[in-house]
Design a protein around this motif. Structure first.
Motif, PDB file in Angstrom:
ATOM      1  N   GLU A 167      11.760   1.795   2.914  1.00  8.49           N
ATOM      2  CA  GLU A 167      11.758   2.644   4.026  1.00  8.49           C
ATOM      3  C   GLU A 167      10.734   1.654   5.197  1.00  8.49           C
ATOM      4  N   ALA A 168      10.961   2.086   6.385  1.00  4.05           N
ATOM      5  CA  ALA A 168       9.959   1.654   7.159  1.00  4.05           C
ATOM      6  C   ALA A 168       9.003   2.717   7.725  1.00  4.05           C
ATOM      7  N   SER A 169       7.725   2.514   8.269  1.00  3.15           N
ATOM      8  CA  SER A 169       6.875   3.532   8.493  1.00  3.15           C
ATOM      9  C   SER A 169       7.025   4.012   9.939  1.00  3.15           C
ATOM     10  N   GLY A 170       6.509   4.893  10.532  1.00  8.42           N
ATOM     11  CA  GLY A 170       6.727   5.893  11.746  1.00  8.42           C
ATOM     12  C   GLY A 170       7.025   5.036  13.002  1.00  8.42           C
ATOM     13  N   TYR A 171       6.644   3.883  13.011  1.00  8.10           N
ATOM     14  CA  TYR A 171       6.803   3.159  14.285  1.00  8.10           C
ATOM     15  C   TYR A 171       8.538   2.764  14.698  1.00  8.10           C
ATOM     16  N   HIS A 172       8.964   2.756  13.542  1.00  8.96           N
ATOM     17  CA  HIS A 172      10.330   2.290  13.713  1.00  8.96           C
ATOM     18  C   HIS A 172      11.296   3.356  14.109  1.00  8.96           C
ATOM     19  N   TYR A 174      13.860   4.403  12.939  1.00  6.50           N
ATOM     20  CA  TYR A 174      14.645   5.368  11.707  1.00  6.50           C
ATOM     21  C   TYR A 174      13.484   5.306  10.705  1.00  6.50           C
ATOM     22  N   GLY A 175      12.153   5.334  10.893  1.00 10.08           N
ATOM     23  CA  GLY A 175      11.205   5.364  10.076  1.00 10.08           C
ATOM     24  C   GLY A 175      10.478   6.631   9.486  1.00 10.08           C
ATOM     25  N   PHE A 176       9.346   6.813   8.869  1.00  9.42           N
ATOM     26  CA  PHE A 176       8.999   8.048   8.355  1.00  9.42           C
ATOM     27  C   PHE A 176       7.449   8.096   8.523  1.00  9.42           C
ATOM     28  N   GLU A 177       7.041   9.107   9.351  1.00 11.95           N
ATOM     29  CA  GLU A 177       5.634   9.232   9.501  1.00 11.95           C
ATOM     30  C   GLU A 177       4.798   9.214   8.103  1.00 11.95           C
ATOM     31  N   LEU A 178       5.361  10.085   7.528  1.00  7.30           N
ATOM     32  CA  LEU A 178       4.895  10.245   5.998  1.00  7.30           C
ATOM     33  C   LEU A 178       4.283   9.160   5.460  1.00  7.30           C
ATOM     34  N   LEU A 179       4.901   7.841   5.615  1.00  4.58           N
ATOM     35  CA  LEU A 179       4.529   6.440   5.216  1.00  4.58           C
ATOM     36  C   LEU A 179       3.367   5.890   6.027  1.00  4.58           C
ATOM     37  N   ASP A 180       3.127   6.363   7.335  1.00  2.00           N
ATOM     38  CA  ASP A 180       1.567   6.160   7.864  1.00  2.00           C
ATOM     39  C   ASP A 180       0.748   6.929   7.236  1.00  2.00           C
ATOM     40  N   ALA A 181       0.698   8.111   6.853  1.00  2.64           N
ATOM     41  CA  ALA A 181      -0.163   8.905   6.232  1.00  2.64           C
ATOM     42  C   ALA A 181      -0.399   8.314   4.960  1.00  2.64           C
ATOM     43  N   LEU A 182       0.438   7.858   3.984  1.00  2.00           N
ATOM     44  CA  LEU A 182       0.352   7.096   2.914  1.00  2.00           C
ATOM     45  C   LEU A 182      -0.373   5.977   3.050  1.00  2.00           C
ATOM     46  N   ALA A 183      -0.246   5.138   4.041  1.00  2.00           N
ATOM     47  CA  ALA A 183      -0.626   3.880   4.214  1.00  2.00           C
ATOM     48  C   ALA A 183      -2.297   4.215   4.709  1.00  2.00           C
ATOM     49  N   GLN A 184      -2.338   5.161   5.318  1.00  2.00           N
ATOM     50  CA  GLN A 184      -3.834   5.366   5.844  1.00  2.00           C
ATOM     51  C   GLN A 184      -4.457   5.879   4.756  1.00  2.00           C
ATOM     52  N   SER A 185      -4.024   6.734   3.714  1.00  2.00           N
ATOM     53  CA  SER A 185      -4.994   7.384   2.644  1.00  2.00           C
ATOM     54  C   SER A 185      -5.207   6.216   1.629  1.00  2.00           C
ATOM     55  N   MET A 186      -4.366   5.343   1.577  1.00  2.00           N
ATOM     56  CA  MET A 186      -4.622   3.994   0.556  1.00  2.00           C
ATOM     57  C   MET A 186      -5.670   2.823   1.334  1.00  2.00           C
ATOM     58  N   ASP A 187      -5.814   3.122   2.605  1.00  2.00           N
ATOM     59  CA  ASP A 187      -6.595   2.373   3.260  1.00  2.00           C
ATOM     60  C   ASP A 187      -6.116   0.932   3.367  1.00  2.00           C
ATOM     61  N   VAL A 188      -4.837   0.858   3.476  1.00  2.00           N
ATOM     62  CA  VAL A 188      -4.290  -0.480   3.710  1.00  2.00           C
ATOM     63  C   VAL A 188      -4.438  -1.101   4.976  1.00  2.00           C
ATOM     64  N   LYS A 189      -4.372  -2.457   4.919  1.00  2.00           N
ATOM     65  CA  LYS A 189      -4.704  -3.162   6.305  1.00  2.00           C
ATOM     66  C   LYS A 189      -3.214  -3.425   6.939  1.00  2.00           C
ATOM     67  N   ALA A 190      -2.111  -3.577   5.991  1.00  2.00           N
ATOM     68  CA  ALA A 190      -0.674  -3.636   6.575  1.00  2.00           C
ATOM     69  C   ALA A 190       0.232  -3.127   5.618  1.00  2.00           C
ATOM     70  N   LEU A 191       1.339  -2.736   6.255  1.00  2.00           N
ATOM     71  CA  LEU A 191       2.314  -1.905   5.509  1.00  2.00           C
ATOM     72  C   LEU A 191       3.860  -3.033   5.878  1.00  2.00           C
ATOM     73  N   VAL A 192       4.354  -3.641   4.750  1.00  2.00           N
ATOM     74  CA  VAL A 192       5.698  -4.411   5.331  1.00  2.00           C
ATOM     75  C   VAL A 192       6.736  -3.943   4.637  1.00  2.00           C
ATOM     76  N   HIS A 193       7.764  -3.985   5.338  1.00  2.00           N
ATOM     77  CA  HIS A 193       9.060  -3.353   4.677  1.00  2.00           C
ATOM     78  C   HIS A 193      10.385  -4.150   5.164  1.00  2.00           C
ATOM     79  N   ALA A 207      -3.229  -0.207  16.436  1.00  2.00           N
ATOM     80  CA  ALA A 207      -4.584   0.401  16.623  1.00  2.00           C
ATOM     81  C   ALA A 207      -4.546   1.950  16.377  1.00  2.00           C
ATOM     82  N   SER A 208      -3.639   2.448  16.900  1.00  2.00           N
ATOM     83  CA  SER A 208      -3.540   3.889  16.826  1.00  2.00           C
ATOM     84  C   SER A 208      -3.218   4.313  15.171  1.00  2.00           C
ATOM     85  N   GLN A 209      -2.272   3.356  14.684  1.00  2.00           N
ATOM     86  CA  GLN A 209      -1.854   3.838  13.081  1.00  2.00           C
ATOM     87  C   GLN A 209      -3.262   3.522  12.078  1.00  2.00           C
TER      88      GLN A 209
END
Length: 248
Positions: A167-172, A174-193, A207-209
Motif C-alpha cells: 500500500e502507499a502512504s498518505g501522500y498518494h 489512494y494512500g493511507f495516513e496510518l502508514l505515515d504514522a507507522l513510518a514516523q514511529s519506526m523512524d525510517v528515512k524512506a518508505l518505498v511502495h 519535509a512535513s512527513q
C-alpha cells in the motif's frame, strides 16, 4: 558494494529484475508485491536468489497455485512482512505486505465499521470462520495478502532505515495516513511502495512527513540510497506505465 534495488509489481515477469541485479551488481533485490510467479519464486530468480527479499501483494494469494509458488518456494523465509532485517550495505529494512481490506480492516472513516478492525490477527480471523470455509485450516487464501492490526502494531515497536509496503502512504491519492504514522514511529528515512503502478513525485511532502515516500511503477526498478544528508533515488528501469501516469 552494489545498490539495493526496489522492484515494482512484476505481475509474472522477472527477466528485467535479474538483468538489472546482475548489471548493477545489486547487494539486495526487494520485490514490492504482486509477484504472481508462474513457477516457484526461487526458480524465477535463481541467478540472484541469495539477494532477494519480498513482501506479498494483494494478488499473490489469488489462487492455490500462486500461493504455493510464493509461500511454498525456497524463498519463503525471505518474506519481510512484519519484521526487520539487516542488508549487506547496513540498511535496516522493514516490510509490511498486503493491503487493507474491509473484511478485516480498512482504516479510514468512510470504511465499513468506521475503520475499526473486524479482527486483530490472522488467528482470530481463522477461529471465527466455520470449519468448512477454512483454507488449509486457516482464513481464506486471499487474506495472506491482507494486513492485520497486530502485524502493523508489532512493526511500530521496531526501528528501521527503510520500510517497504505494498500500500502507499498518505501522500498518494489512494494512500493511507496510518502508514505515515507507522513510518514516523519506526523512524525510517524512506518508505518505498508498489501497488498503484505509478511513480509520483512526492518530494514536496518529504519535509512535513519526516521521511521520503517513494513509489515504484509497474515493473519499474529504483535504487534508493539513505545517506547522511538525505535520501537519493536512481531510476534503474522506468515503470512500463510511468510516462502515461505521471500526472495522476
Amino acid at each position: 558494494m552494489g545498490p539495493v534495488l526496489y522492484c515494482g509489481d512484476p505481475h509474472g515477469s522477472f527477466a528485467h529484475i535479474v538483468e538489472a541485479a546482475l548489471r548493477t551488481d545489486a547487494c539486495a533485490v526487494v520485490l514490492l508485491g504482486d509477484m504472481e510467479p508462474k513457477r516457484p519464486l526461487h526458480e524465477e530468480l535463481d541467478q540472484i536468489r541469495d539477494r532477494v527479499w519480498w513482501i506479498p501483494g494483494n494478488h499473490d494469494a489469488d489462487s492455490d497455485e500462486i500461493w504455493d509458488h510464493v509461500w511454498g518456494s525456497d524463498l519463503a523465509d525471505r518474506n519481510l512482512h512484519a519484521r526487520v532485517v539487516p542488508l549487506p550495505d547496513g540498511t535496516r529494512l522493514a516490510g509490511l505486505g498486503g493491503v487493507f481490506r474491509d473484511a478485516v480492516w480498512h482504516p479510514t472513516p468512510a470504511a465499513a465499521r468506521g475503520g475499526a478492525p473486524a479482527f486483530q490477527s490472522r488467528a482470530e480471523h481463522a477461529a471465527a470462520m466455520p470449519p468448512q470455509d477454512r483454507w488449509r485450516g486457516g482464513h481464506q487464501c486471499k487474506h495472506w495478502g491482507t494486513i492485520y492490526p497486530d502485524e502493523l502494531n508489532r512493526l511500530s515497536e521496531l526501528q528501521a532505515d527503510v520500510l517497504v509496503t505494498h500500500e502507499a502512504s498518505g501522500y498518494h491519492p489512494y494512500g493511507f495516513e496510518l502508514l505515515d504514522a507507522l513510518a514516523q514511529s519506526m523512524d525510517v528515512k524512506a518508505l518505498v511502495h508498489g501497488h498503484h503502478h505509478d511513480r509520483l513525485d512526492s518530494r514536496s511532502r518529504w519535509a512535513s512527513q519526516g521521511f521520503a515516500s517513494i513509489g515504484v511503477g509497474f515493473r519499474g526498478i529504483s535504487a534508493v540510497f539513505v545517506e547522511p544528508d538525505g535520501v537519493r533515488i536512481e531510476v534503474v528501469r522506468k515503470g512500463d506505465l510511468d510516462d502515461r501516469r505521471a500526472g495522476r
